[in-house]
Design a protein around this motif. Structure first.
Motif, short mmCIF file in Angstrom:
data_model
loop_
_atom_site.label_atom_id
_atom_site.label_comp_id
_atom_site.label_asym_id
_atom_site.label_seq_id
_atom_site.Cartn_x
_atom_site.Cartn_y
_atom_site.Cartn_z
N UNK A 130 0.84 -1.21 0.00
CA UNK A 130 0.00 0.00 0.00
C UNK A 130 0.87 1.25 0.00
N UNK A 131 1.81 1.33 0.95
CA UNK A 131 2.65 2.52 1.07
C UNK A 131 3.53 2.71 -0.15
N UNK A 132 4.10 1.63 -0.67
CA UNK A 132 4.97 1.72 -1.84
C UNK A 132 4.19 2.17 -3.08
N UNK A 133 2.99 1.67 -3.24
CA UNK A 133 2.17 2.06 -4.39
C UNK A 133 1.85 3.55 -4.34
N UNK A 134 1.42 4.05 -3.19
CA UNK A 134 1.12 5.48 -3.07
C UNK A 134 2.37 6.33 -3.30
N UNK A 164 7.09 -1.48 -7.65
CA UNK A 164 5.93 -1.96 -6.88
C UNK A 164 5.89 -3.49 -6.90
N UNK A 165 6.10 -4.08 -8.06
CA UNK A 165 6.10 -5.53 -8.19
C UNK A 165 7.22 -6.16 -7.37
N UNK A 166 8.37 -5.50 -7.33
CA UNK A 166 9.51 -6.02 -6.56
C UNK A 166 9.19 -6.05 -5.07
N UNK A 167 8.57 -4.99 -4.57
CA UNK A 167 8.20 -4.95 -3.14
C UNK A 167 7.14 -6.02 -2.84
N UNK A 168 6.16 -6.13 -3.72
CA UNK A 168 5.13 -7.16 -3.54
C UNK A 168 5.76 -8.56 -3.50
#
Length: 205
Positions: A130-134, A164-168
């Motif tokens: 959530x935080x990374x996407x924002x 974002x994909x990397x964090x996910x």
């Protein structure tokens, strides 16, 4: 259909999709378990090198790290006499994460076992995602007006999506989240971003 209606439709669609994940988990739907297992096996095998890399990525995507950088961006905006802009992005990050916490403590989904990097709290949805996407959308929005070539904007969008994909992926690989947690975090953040963007022009003149 004008731009505002498209944004509204997009935001509602993201939150409806999030609701599908939420209520499917609460109903113990079999496809949730299947998707979780598929996502975990997709990121195998586990190696020392991959664990080290994903550990760094997950620390960079930590909500505390993201919030700290967002504060710095807010201060930079203030220095450039754009206080409202900095306050806006900081505000949607903080209020949005309070929304994440509210959902976490309502759903109370336990985290996966055998974590490679210890994580506390509940699992659904992923706060890192959530935080990374924002944060990524904030960076893209701030840089977009300064990029005048199409390839620059495409590159920025691709880099943002990959991050974002990397964090996910790091959250699932490190066994801190299930696949459905990170997908739900992405949908919740995207919906929040789109819906709040509709009132942004009224806040920032």
């Amino acid at each position: 259909m004008n731009k505002s209606k498209k944004i509204l439709l997009g935001g509602i669609s993201c939150w409806l999709a999030f609701g599908v994940f939420l209520f499917s988990y609460l109903a113990h739907a079999s496809w949730i378990t299947a998707l979780d297992q598929w996502g975990y096996h997709l990121l195998q095998p586990t190696t020392a090198l991959r664990t080290s890399i994903y550990a760094v990525i997950t620390r960079l995507g930590d909500p505390t790290t993201v919030f700290t950088i967002t504060v710095l961006i807010g201060l930079l905006c203030w220095w450039r006499h754009r206080l409202a802009t900095g306050g806006w992005y900081l505000g949607i990050q903080v209020i949005g994460y309070l929304l994440v916490i509210a959902v976490k403590y309502s759903v109370v989904r336990p985290r996966p076992t055998h974590q490679l990097v210890a994580a506390r709290g509940y699992s659904f949805p992923s706060g890192h995602t959530f935080a990374t996407t924002l944060f990524t959308l904030t960076i893209i929005t701030l840089l977009w007006p300064h990029l005048h070539r199409r390839w620059q904007r495409v590159l920025l969008s691709v880099v943002g999506a990959v991050w974002i994909l990397a964090v996910m992926s790091s959250r699932v690989y490190l066994r801190d989240h299930y696949s459905t947690d990170v997908l739900a975090g992405l949908l919740l953040a995207a919906g929040w971003w789109l819906l709040t963007s509709l009132i942004k022009p009224r806040v920032i003149k």
